[in-house]
Motif scaffolding. Structure first.
Motif, PDB file in Angstrom:
ATOM      1  N   ALA A  77     -54.395  -7.759  -9.953  1.00 37.57           N
ATOM      2  CA  ALA A  77     -55.590  -6.954  -9.662  1.00 37.57           C
ATOM      3  C   ALA A  77     -55.337  -5.471  -9.904  1.00 37.57           C
ATOM      4  O   ALA A  77     -54.260  -4.948  -9.623  1.00 37.57           O
ATOM      5  CB  ALA A  77     -56.024  -7.165  -8.222  1.00 37.57           C
ATOM      6  N   LYS A  78     -56.346  -4.833 -10.451  1.00 37.44           N
ATOM      7  CA  LYS A  78     -56.332  -3.381 -10.570  1.00 37.44           C
ATOM      8  C   LYS A  78     -57.376  -2.898  -9.581  1.00 37.44           C
ATOM      9  O   LYS A  78     -58.559  -3.192  -9.709  1.00 37.44           O
ATOM     10  CB  LYS A  78     -56.696  -2.955 -11.987  1.00 37.44           C
ATOM     11  N   VAL A  79     -56.906  -2.221  -8.553  1.00 35.21           N
ATOM     12  CA  VAL A  79     -57.813  -1.780  -7.500  1.00 35.21           C
ATOM     13  C   VAL A  79     -58.334  -0.392  -7.855  1.00 35.21           C
ATOM     14  O   VAL A  79     -57.585   0.507  -8.200  1.00 35.21           O
ATOM     15  CB  VAL A  79     -57.086  -1.749  -6.135  1.00 35.21           C
ATOM     16  N   GLY A  80     -59.615  -0.280  -7.790  1.00 35.15           N
ATOM     17  CA  GLY A  80     -60.224   1.014  -8.084  1.00 35.15           C
ATOM     18  C   GLY A  80     -61.523   1.152  -7.335  1.00 35.15           C
ATOM     19  O   GLY A  80     -62.054   0.191  -6.781  1.00 35.15           O
ATOM     20  N   ASP A  81     -62.010   2.334  -7.309  1.00 32.01           N
ATOM     21  CA  ASP A  81     -63.279   2.572  -6.644  1.00 32.01           C
ATOM     22  C   ASP A  81     -64.409   2.248  -7.592  1.00 32.01           C
ATOM     23  O   ASP A  81     -64.249   2.260  -8.811  1.00 32.01           O
ATOM     24  CB  ASP A  81     -63.374   4.041  -6.210  1.00 32.01           C
ATOM     25  N   VAL A  82     -65.550   1.983  -7.004  1.00 29.26           N
ATOM     26  CA  VAL A  82     -66.748   1.777  -7.800  1.00 29.26           C
ATOM     27  C   VAL A  82     -67.005   3.090  -8.531  1.00 29.26           C
ATOM     28  O   VAL A  82     -66.843   4.171  -7.968  1.00 29.26           O
ATOM     29  CB  VAL A  82     -67.930   1.417  -6.867  1.00 29.26           C
ATOM     30  N   PRO A  83     -67.369   3.026  -9.810  1.00 25.51           N
ATOM     31  CA  PRO A  83     -67.591   4.258 -10.552  1.00 25.51           C
ATOM     32  C   PRO A  83     -68.683   5.117  -9.914  1.00 25.51           C
ATOM     33  O   PRO A  83     -69.605   4.595  -9.308  1.00 25.51           O
ATOM     34  CB  PRO A  83     -68.020   3.786 -11.944  1.00 25.51           C
ATOM     35  N   THR A  84     -68.528   6.413 -10.052  1.00 24.99           N
ATOM     36  CA  THR A  84     -69.531   7.320  -9.492  1.00 24.99           C
ATOM     37  C   THR A  84     -70.384   7.918 -10.601  1.00 24.99           C
ATOM     38  O   THR A  84     -71.409   8.521 -10.330  1.00 24.99           O
ATOM     39  CB  THR A  84     -68.851   8.466  -8.713  1.00 24.99           C
ATOM     40  N   GLU A  85     -69.936   7.763 -11.846  1.00 26.17           N
ATOM     41  CA  GLU A  85     -70.694   8.335 -12.948  1.00 26.17           C
ATOM     42  C   GLU A  85     -71.699   7.339 -13.500  1.00 26.17           C
ATOM     43  O   GLU A  85     -71.494   6.137 -13.475  1.00 26.17           O
ATOM     44  CB  GLU A  85     -69.756   8.803 -14.061  1.00 26.17           C
ATOM     45  N   SER A  86     -72.794   7.875 -13.983  1.00 27.65           N
ATOM     46  CA  SER A  86     -73.801   7.049 -14.644  1.00 27.65           C
ATOM     47  C   SER A  86     -73.636   7.237 -16.146  1.00 27.65           C
ATOM     48  O   SER A  86     -72.996   8.173 -16.598  1.00 27.65           O
ATOM     49  CB  SER A  86     -75.199   7.492 -14.227  1.00 27.65           C
ATOM     50  N   GLY A  87     -74.227   6.310 -16.906  1.00 30.92           N
ATOM     51  CA  GLY A  87     -74.263   6.491 -18.351  1.00 30.92           C
ATOM     52  C   GLY A  87     -73.194   5.750 -19.135  1.00 30.92           C
ATOM     53  O   GLY A  87     -73.287   5.640 -20.343  1.00 30.92           O
ATOM     54  N   VAL A  88     -72.160   5.239 -18.450  1.00 32.47           N
ATOM     55  CA  VAL A  88     -71.090   4.519 -19.140  1.00 32.47           C
ATOM     56  C   VAL A  88     -70.842   3.198 -18.408  1.00 32.47           C
ATOM     57  O   VAL A  88     -70.760   3.169 -17.186  1.00 32.47           O
ATOM     58  CB  VAL A  88     -69.777   5.347 -19.178  1.00 32.47           C
ATOM     59  N   ALA A  89     -70.692   2.110 -19.171  1.00 25.72           N
ATOM     60  CA  ALA A  89     -70.459   0.787 -18.588  1.00 25.72           C
ATOM     61  C   ALA A  89     -69.009   0.658 -18.142  1.00 25.72           C
ATOM     62  O   ALA A  89     -68.098   0.688 -18.956  1.00 25.72           O
ATOM     63  CB  ALA A  89     -70.797  -0.297 -19.610  1.00 25.72           C
ATOM     64  N   ARG A  90     -68.814   0.528 -16.855  1.00 27.81           N
ATOM     65  CA  ARG A  90     -67.485   0.352 -16.261  1.00 27.81           C
ATOM     66  C   ARG A  90     -67.559  -0.752 -15.220  1.00 27.81           C
ATOM     67  O   ARG A  90     -68.635  -1.025 -14.681  1.00 27.81           O
ATOM     68  CB  ARG A  90     -67.043   1.647 -15.568  1.00 27.81           C
ATOM     69  N   PRO A  91     -66.418  -1.390 -14.897  1.00 22.88           N
ATOM     70  CA  PRO A  91     -66.450  -2.378 -13.812  1.00 22.88           C
ATOM     71  C   PRO A  91     -66.989  -1.713 -12.546  1.00 22.88           C
ATOM     72  O   PRO A  91     -66.579  -0.602 -12.201  1.00 22.88           O
ATOM     73  CB  PRO A  91     -64.979  -2.771 -13.642  1.00 22.88           C
ATOM     74  N   GLY A  92     -67.930  -2.382 -11.897  1.00 27.89           N
ATOM     75  CA  GLY A  92     -68.560  -1.804 -10.712  1.00 27.89           C
ATOM     76  C   GLY A  92     -69.878  -1.123 -11.015  1.00 27.89           C
ATOM     77  O   GLY A  92     -70.518  -0.587 -10.126  1.00 27.89           O
ATOM     78  N   SER A  93     -70.290  -1.152 -12.277  1.00 27.36           N
ATOM     79  CA  SER A  93     -71.567  -0.546 -12.671  1.00 27.36           C
ATOM     80  C   SER A  93     -72.664  -1.599 -12.718  1.00 27.36           C
ATOM     81  O   SER A  93     -72.419  -2.754 -13.045  1.00 27.36           O
ATOM     82  CB  SER A  93     -71.476   0.077 -14.070  1.00 27.36           C
ATOM     83  N   VAL A  94     -73.873  -1.161 -12.407  1.00 27.41           N
ATOM     84  CA  VAL A  94     -75.047  -2.007 -12.603  1.00 27.41           C
ATOM     85  C   VAL A  94     -75.588  -1.647 -13.985  1.00 27.41           C
ATOM     86  O   VAL A  94     -75.893  -0.486 -14.258  1.00 27.41           O
ATOM     87  CB  VAL A  94     -76.116  -1.756 -11.519  1.00 27.41           C
ATOM     88  N   LEU A  95     -75.643  -2.648 -14.855  1.00 26.55           N
ATOM     89  CA  LEU A  95     -76.052  -2.415 -16.238  1.00 26.55           C
ATOM     90  C   LEU A  95     -77.440  -2.986 -16.497  1.00 26.55           C
ATOM     91  O   LEU A  95     -77.758  -4.077 -16.030  1.00 26.55           O
ATOM     92  CB  LEU A  95     -75.061  -3.060 -17.205  1.00 26.55           C
ATOM     93  N   THR A  96     -78.223  -2.251 -17.239  1.00 26.83           N
ATOM     94  CA  THR A  96     -79.498  -2.742 -17.731  1.00 26.83           C
ATOM     95  C   THR A  96     -79.343  -2.820 -19.242  1.00 26.83           C
ATOM     96  O   THR A  96     -78.979  -1.832 -19.879  1.00 26.83           O
ATOM     97  CB  THR A  96     -80.659  -1.793 -17.357  1.00 26.83           C
TER      98      THR A  96
END
Length: 165
Positions: A77-96
């Motif tokens: 596992a790679k532990v990280g925080d949910v991303p705080t930036e919008s506009g880029v697809a990262r694990p933890g992002s809600v994508l449309t």
């Protein structure tokens, strides 16, 4: 030819990591309880007709499999925080996203199933073909990925925003 020897990395939030670690610790701590159940059932006599013994062995097998699964998951596992930036697809992002040739958009969470259920929001893994294609995409960018039937699909990232729970 490309060979992938890298172990599959699973992205987890600290919360999910702690929850899974707690489950693992609890399962390991309960090993003696299952062993005692098996011994009690074994002492009841003929093992061929002993349903309690076979049920306890089955339960032990399932628990051991889950322990191995959790150990491997937490090891990689790679532990990280949910991303705080919008506009880029990262694990933890809600994508449309919008699929090529469709007018409707689809919204989902880019995360592992181990992150848990998120209500109505569908979850796609970053290691899935769609997840891999969209990883690090910027809003408006179109990417292509392979479908299970061997075809390809184009998908456009319409929006990426941090998951807020």
């Amino acid at each position: 030819m490309v060979t992938v020897s890298e172990t599959q990395v699973t992205w987890l939030t600290q919360d999910a990591y702690d929850r899974l670690k707690g489950e693992l610790d609890e399962l390991v701590a309960n090993r003696p309880v299952i062993a005692a159940k098996i011994n009690e059932a074994r002492e009841e006599g003929d093992l061929r007709e002993n349903g309690g013994y076979h049920a306890a062995r089955e339960e032990q097998g399932q628990i051991e499999a889950r322990i191995r699964q959790l150990q491997e998951l937490l090891r990689t596992a790679k532990v990280g925080d949910v991303p705080t930036e919008s506009g880029v697809a990262r694990p933890g992002s809600v994508l449309t996203v919008r699929y090529d040739g469709e007018d409707e958009t689809e919204k989902f969470l880019l995360a592992t199933r181990e992150e848990g259920a998120h209500g109505e929001l569908e979850v796609y893994s970053p290691s899935s073909p769609l997840g891999q294609a969209l990883l690090d995409a910027k809003e408006g960018e179109t990417r292509e990925y392979e479908l299970p039937n061997g075809g390809t699909m184009k998908v456009t990232l319409v929006k990426a925003e941090p998951f807020t729970g």
